[in-house]
Motif scaffolding. Structure first.
Motif, PDB file in Angstrom:
ATOM      1  N   GLY A  20       0.807  -1.214   0.000  1.00 44.81           N
ATOM      2  CA  GLY A  20       0.000   0.000   0.000  1.00 44.81           C
ATOM      3  C   GLY A  20       0.841   1.264   0.000  1.00 44.81           C
ATOM      4  O   GLY A  20       0.316   2.355  -0.185  1.00 44.81           O
ATOM      5  N   SER A  21       2.154   1.120   0.180  1.00 46.97           N
ATOM      6  CA  SER A  21       3.054   2.279   0.213  1.00 46.97           C
ATOM      7  C   SER A  21       3.697   2.510  -1.146  1.00 46.97           C
ATOM      8  O   SER A  21       3.733   1.615  -1.995  1.00 46.97           O
ATOM      9  CB  SER A  21       4.167   2.049   1.250  1.00 46.97           C
ATOM     10  N   ASN A  22       4.234   3.717  -1.311  1.00 43.87           N
ATOM     11  CA  ASN A  22       4.929   4.067  -2.543  1.00 43.87           C
ATOM     12  C   ASN A  22       6.398   3.690  -2.472  1.00 43.87           C
ATOM     13  O   ASN A  22       7.012   3.740  -1.408  1.00 43.87           O
ATOM     14  CB  ASN A  22       4.809   5.564  -2.825  1.00 43.87           C
ATOM     15  N   VAL A  23       6.935   3.338  -3.619  1.00 44.11           N
ATOM     16  CA  VAL A  23       8.340   2.989  -3.772  1.00 44.11           C
ATOM     17  C   VAL A  23       8.907   3.834  -4.899  1.00 44.11           C
ATOM     18  O   VAL A  23       8.218   4.092  -5.884  1.00 44.11           O
ATOM     19  CB  VAL A  23       8.492   1.497  -4.154  1.00 44.11           C
ATOM     20  N   SER A  24      10.175   4.247  -4.755  1.00 38.63           N
ATOM     21  CA  SER A  24      10.861   4.943  -5.840  1.00 38.63           C
ATOM     22  C   SER A  24      12.158   4.228  -6.166  1.00 38.63           C
ATOM     23  O   SER A  24      12.825   3.707  -5.275  1.00 38.63           O
ATOM     24  CB  SER A  24      11.171   6.397  -5.456  1.00 38.63           C
ATOM     25  N   LEU A  25      12.481   4.220  -7.438  1.00 35.76           N
ATOM     26  CA  LEU A  25      13.727   3.629  -7.917  1.00 35.76           C
ATOM     27  C   LEU A  25      14.346   4.580  -8.919  1.00 35.76           C
ATOM     28  O   LEU A  25      13.662   5.059  -9.826  1.00 35.76           O
ATOM     29  CB  LEU A  25      13.449   2.280  -8.595  1.00 35.76           C
ATOM     30  N   VAL A  38      10.189  -4.155 -14.438  1.00 32.64           N
ATOM     31  CA  VAL A  38       9.282  -5.239 -14.078  1.00 32.64           C
ATOM     32  C   VAL A  38       9.522  -5.576 -12.607  1.00 32.64           C
ATOM     33  O   VAL A  38      10.656  -5.770 -12.192  1.00 32.64           O
ATOM     34  CB  VAL A  38       9.523  -6.500 -14.941  1.00 32.64           C
ATOM     35  N   VAL A  39       8.438  -5.641 -11.841  1.00 34.45           N
ATOM     36  CA  VAL A  39       8.492  -6.083 -10.450  1.00 34.45           C
ATOM     37  C   VAL A  39       7.756  -7.407 -10.374  1.00 34.45           C
ATOM     38  O   VAL A  39       6.612  -7.502 -10.813  1.00 34.45           O
ATOM     39  CB  VAL A  39       7.832  -5.052  -9.507  1.00 34.45           C
ATOM     40  N   THR A  40       8.423  -8.426  -9.852  1.00 35.71           N
ATOM     41  CA  THR A  40       7.832  -9.766  -9.791  1.00 35.71           C
ATOM     42  C   THR A  40       7.700 -10.201  -8.339  1.00 35.71           C
ATOM     43  O   THR A  40       8.669 -10.153  -7.578  1.00 35.71           O
ATOM     44  CB  THR A  40       8.711 -10.782 -10.555  1.00 35.71           C
ATOM     45  N   TYR A  41       6.492 -10.616  -7.983  1.00 37.83           N
ATOM     46  CA  TYR A  41       6.220 -11.091  -6.629  1.00 37.83           C
ATOM     47  C   TYR A  41       6.124 -12.613  -6.624  1.00 37.83           C
ATOM     48  O   TYR A  41       6.385 -13.267  -7.623  1.00 37.83           O
ATOM     49  CB  TYR A  41       4.916 -10.474  -6.109  1.00 37.83           C
ATOM     50  N   GLN A  42       5.676 -13.140  -5.515  1.00 38.14           N
ATOM     51  CA  GLN A  42       5.514 -14.575  -5.310  1.00 38.14           C
ATOM     52  C   GLN A  42       4.748 -15.217  -6.462  1.00 38.14           C
ATOM     53  O   GLN A  42       3.855 -14.608  -7.047  1.00 38.14           O
ATOM     54  CB  GLN A  42       4.746 -14.761  -4.008  1.00 38.14           C
ATOM     55  N   ASN A  43       5.117 -16.453  -6.775  1.00 38.50           N
ATOM     56  CA  ASN A  43       4.453 -17.227  -7.837  1.00 38.50           C
ATOM     57  C   ASN A  43       4.517 -16.521  -9.186  1.00 38.50           C
ATOM     58  O   ASN A  43       3.611 -16.609  -9.993  1.00 38.50           O
ATOM     59  CB  ASN A  43       3.000 -17.537  -7.471  1.00 38.50           C
ATOM     60  N   ASN A  44       5.601 -15.791  -9.408  1.00 41.53           N
ATOM     61  CA  ASN A  44       5.854 -15.122 -10.690  1.00 41.53           C
ATOM     62  C   ASN A  44       4.776 -14.104 -11.059  1.00 41.53           C
ATOM     63  O   ASN A  44       4.518 -13.842 -12.224  1.00 41.53           O
ATOM     64  CB  ASN A  44       6.017 -16.160 -11.801  1.00 41.53           C
ATOM     65  N   GLN A  45       4.118 -13.535 -10.044  1.00 41.09           N
ATOM     66  CA  GLN A  45       3.092 -12.516 -10.304  1.00 41.09           C
ATOM     67  C   GLN A  45       3.758 -11.159 -10.529  1.00 41.09           C
ATOM     68  O   GLN A  45       4.515 -10.693  -9.683  1.00 41.09           O
ATOM     69  CB  GLN A  45       2.131 -12.417  -9.126  1.00 41.09           C
ATOM     70  N   LYS A  46       3.456 -10.552 -11.659  1.00 42.92           N
ATOM     71  CA  LYS A  46       4.023  -9.244 -11.997  1.00 42.92           C
ATOM     72  C   LYS A  46       3.157  -8.127 -11.400  1.00 42.92           C
ATOM     73  O   LYS A  46       1.935  -8.243 -11.353  1.00 42.92           O
ATOM     74  CB  LYS A  46       4.087  -9.059 -13.510  1.00 42.92           C
ATOM     75  N   SER A  47       3.814  -7.064 -10.977  1.00 41.84           N
ATOM     76  CA  SER A  47       3.076  -5.900 -10.515  1.00 41.84           C
ATOM     77  C   SER A  47       2.364  -5.260 -11.694  1.00 41.84           C
ATOM     78  O   SER A  47       2.907  -5.186 -12.794  1.00 41.84           O
ATOM     79  CB  SER A  47       4.022  -4.883  -9.881  1.00 41.84           C
ATOM     80  N   PHE A  48       1.157  -4.776 -11.443  1.00 41.54           N
ATOM     81  CA  PHE A  48       0.386  -4.127 -12.510  1.00 41.54           C
ATOM     82  C   PHE A  48       0.186  -2.643 -12.216  1.00 41.54           C
ATOM     83  O   PHE A  48      -0.651  -1.993 -12.828  1.00 41.54           O
ATOM     84  CB  PHE A  48      -0.967  -4.835 -12.690  1.00 41.54           C
ATOM     85  N   ASP A  49       0.964  -2.091 -11.278  1.00 39.69           N
ATOM     86  CA  ASP A  49       0.775  -0.688 -10.920  1.00 39.69           C
ATOM     87  C   ASP A  49       1.050   0.226 -12.118  1.00 39.69           C
ATOM     88  O   ASP A  49       1.980  -0.010 -12.904  1.00 39.69           O
ATOM     89  CB  ASP A  49       1.688  -0.298  -9.755  1.00 39.69           C
ATOM     90  N   ALA A  50       0.256   1.272 -12.232  1.00 38.67           N
ATOM     91  CA  ALA A  50       0.341   2.191 -13.377  1.00 38.67           C
ATOM     92  C   ALA A  50       1.664   2.952 -13.432  1.00 38.67           C
ATOM     93  O   ALA A  50       2.042   3.467 -14.480  1.00 38.67           O
ATOM     94  CB  ALA A  50      -0.821   3.185 -13.330  1.00 38.67           C
ATOM     95  N   GLY A  51       2.380   3.020 -12.310  1.00 39.35           N
ATOM     96  CA  GLY A  51       3.661   3.742 -12.314  1.00 39.35           C
ATOM     97  C   GLY A  51       4.786   2.998 -13.006  1.00 39.35           C
ATOM     98  O   GLY A  51       5.840   3.568 -13.298  1.00 39.35           O
ATOM     99  N   LEU A  52       4.571   1.729 -13.300  1.00 40.65           N
ATOM    100  CA  LEU A  52       5.625   0.898 -13.894  1.00 40.65           C
ATOM    101  C   LEU A  52       5.542   0.898 -15.412  1.00 40.65           C
ATOM    102  O   LEU A  52       5.447  -0.140 -16.054  1.00 40.65           O
ATOM    103  CB  LEU A  52       5.530  -0.527 -13.337  1.00 40.65           C
ATOM    104  N   ILE A  53       5.614   2.073 -15.991  1.00 38.53           N
ATOM    105  CA  ILE A  53       5.518   2.203 -17.444  1.00 38.53           C
ATOM    106  C   ILE A  53       6.921   2.407 -18.023  1.00 38.53           C
ATOM    107  O   ILE A  53       7.817   2.903 -17.341  1.00 38.53           O
ATOM    108  CB  ILE A  53       4.617   3.395 -17.838  1.00 38.53           C
ATOM    109  N   PRO A  54       7.115   1.999 -19.275  1.00 37.74           N
ATOM    110  CA  PRO A  54       8.409   2.256 -19.913  1.00 37.74           C
ATOM    111  C   PRO A  54       8.681   3.759 -19.977  1.00 37.74           C
ATOM    112  O   PRO A  54       7.764   4.562 -20.165  1.00 37.74           O
ATOM    113  CB  PRO A  54       8.242   1.671 -21.319  1.00 37.74           C
ATOM    114  N   VAL A  69       3.161  -0.362  -4.050  1.00 38.55           N
ATOM    115  CA  VAL A  69       3.095  -1.806  -3.823  1.00 38.55           C
ATOM    116  C   VAL A  69       1.631  -2.126  -3.535  1.00 38.55           C
ATOM    117  O   VAL A  69       1.054  -1.600  -2.582  1.00 38.55           O
ATOM    118  CB  VAL A  69       3.991  -2.220  -2.634  1.00 38.55           C
ATOM    119  N   GLU A  70       1.038  -2.934  -4.387  1.00 43.77           N
ATOM    120  CA  GLU A  70      -0.381  -3.215  -4.268  1.00 43.77           C
ATOM    121  C   GLU A  70      -0.710  -3.846  -2.912  1.00 43.77           C
ATOM    122  O   GLU A  70       0.037  -4.671  -2.404  1.00 43.77           O
ATOM    123  CB  GLU A  70      -0.851  -4.159  -5.382  1.00 43.77           C
TER     124      GLU A  70
END
Length: 103
Positions: A20-25, A38-54, A69-70
């Protein structure tokens, strides 16, 4: 120099966060390179947050992403992978996202 390799250096990353918090890289690469994340979580689940755009690196080679972080994502350490390309050359960088428990 068009023939120079495309490096990808992770410059800064948020410390451990709760779901639920914001992350910056922040990444340093070749100026104007085209980068994806690309952010990958458990069981190869990719993050779908709108901030992760090319994004394209600026004239100094800097790219910054901020995303959320969803809610419901598991605690643990998860890979954050960045790929940047310029023409037929590309580079890769990886950081660890630490999702802390709610308590």
């Amino acid at each position: 120099d068009p023939s120079a390799p495309v490096g990808v250096a992770i410059e800064a990353m948020s410390p451990a966060v709760k779901a639920g918090s914001n992350v910056s890289l922040s990444v340093k690469t070749k100026p104007k390179a085209a980068c994806s994340i690309v952010v990958t979580y458990q069981n190869n689940q990719k993050s779908f947050d709108a901030g992760l755009i090319p994004k394209n690196a600026d004239e100094f080679g800097v790219v910054i992403w901020t995303w959320t972080v969803e809610v419901g994502r598991p605690t643990g350490t998860w890979p954050v992978e960045v790929t940047c390309a310029d023409g037929d050359k590309s580079g890769y960088g990886k950081a660890d996202l630490v999702v802390a428990s709610e308590t």
